[in-house]
Enzyme design. Structure first.
Site, PDB file in Angstrom:
ATOM      1  N   THR A   1       0.702  -1.036   0.118  1.00  0.00           N
ATOM      2  CA  THR A   1       0.127   0.141   0.058  1.00  0.00           C
ATOM      3  C   THR A   1       0.609   1.226   0.180  1.00  0.00           C
ATOM      4  OG1 THR A   1      -2.025   1.131   0.990  1.00  0.00           O
ATOM      5  CG2 THR A   1      -0.365   0.027   2.461  1.00  0.00           C
ATOM      6  N   ASN A   2       0.213   2.553   0.241  1.00  0.00           N
ATOM      7  CA  ASN A   2       1.171   3.557   0.333  1.00  0.00           C
ATOM      8  C   ASN A   2       0.692   4.577   1.387  1.00  0.00           C
ATOM      9  OD1 ASN A   2      -0.929   5.420  -0.940  1.00  0.00           O
ATOM     10  ND2 ASN A   2      -0.672   4.118  -2.585  1.00  0.00           N
ATOM     11  N   LEU A   3       1.212   5.563   1.439  1.00  0.00           N
ATOM     12  CA  LEU A   3       0.930   6.382   2.792  1.00  0.00           C
ATOM     13  C   LEU A   3      -0.222   7.540   2.488  1.00  0.00           C
ATOM     14  CD1 LEU A   3       4.630   7.439   3.724  1.00  0.00           C
ATOM     15  CD2 LEU A   3       3.052   5.698   5.087  1.00  0.00           C
TER      16      LEU A   3
ATOM     17  N   ALA B   1      -4.521   7.673  -4.512  1.00  0.00           N
ATOM     18  CA  ALA B   1      -2.833   7.149  -4.780  1.00  0.00           C
ATOM     19  C   ALA B   1      -3.059   5.669  -5.080  1.00  0.00           C
ATOM     20  CB  ALA B   1      -2.041   7.647  -3.715  1.00  0.00           C
TER      21      ALA B   1
END
Ligand code: CTP
Length: 205
Positions: free
Chosen positions: A17-19, A84
């Protein structure tokens, strides 16, 4: 609107995943509703309350986000891709938790590309007015301008991902074929209202 990160499963307990926190996208959903729009928000895994009046669809992965957005896109006037989206996912998510085998090292992860949701909406015959985001770590304007062309959309909103992910503030750079306009550092709801006003004036032009 899409918002938040996506989560790409490696096995039932792990993933990529991402932030992204989803805060910018949720602020835009709120600002657009305040401005009188009927808003559908397709959200990745985030811990945020749904803004009043917004129709929310929760998804996890990029493919789920794609499948939620595509059937709805043509019936909306505007598509704002704030999410995102993970560019890649593990080729085959394991059915069971991958166990650590002592002495055998780490498993190799084969990644495959996810569908590009914004690019897919932008080629629909009855496409909505498409606004993309570019979350960059450097050279925001150049990367945003490249995405304007590559994704074939009329407006890209550039921002510094690492500086804004999870924060309540941001600074935006509106990049279109004509030029660049900066929306200086402010809280995300203020920026969202400015962005919605900008999009609305473009629709009415
Ligand atoms: N986007 C999307 N689907 C994807 C990837 C990106 O809809 N699979 C959208 C994002 O929501 C954003 C825009 O495309 O509005 C740009 O996303 P970004 O990740 O910055 O661009 P990429 O094309 O993935 O390029 P790169 O990761 O190389 O910067």
């Amino acid at each position: 609107l899409t918002a938040g990160p996506t989560f790409e499963a490696i096995d039932p307990v792990r993933g990529i995943t991402n932030l992204s926190s989803g805060k910018m996208g949720f602020a835009i959903a709120r600002a657009a509703t305040e401005a009188g729009a009927a808003v559908t928000l397709v959200a990745g895994p985030v811990a945020l309350a749904t803004p009043a009046g917004v129709t929310r669809i929760d998804v996890k992965s990029a493919r789920q986000m794609h499948d939620a957005v595509l059937p709805l896109a043509a019936s909306h006037d505007v598509f704002i891709a704030t999410a995102a989206v993970a560019d890649w996912r593990p080729a085959d998510a394991a059915e069971h938790k991958i166990k650590k085998a002592p002495g055998q090292g780490a498993p190799a992860l084969l990644l495959v590309e996810n569908p590009d949701i914004l690019a897919a909406v932008a080629v629909l015959p009855k496409r909505p007015y498409c606004v993309g985001f570019a979350a960059e770590s450097h050279e925001v304007e150049q990367h945003a301008r490249a995405k304007l062309v590559r994704k074939n959309v009329p407006l890209i909103v550039g921002n510094l991902g690492p500086a804004t992910f999870g924060q309540d503030h941001n600074a935006l750079l509106l990049v279109d074929a004509v030029g660049t306009r900066a929306l200086p550092h402010a809280d995300k709801l203020t920026l969202a209202r400015q962005l919605v006003a900008e999009i609305s004036s473009r629709l009415n032009a």
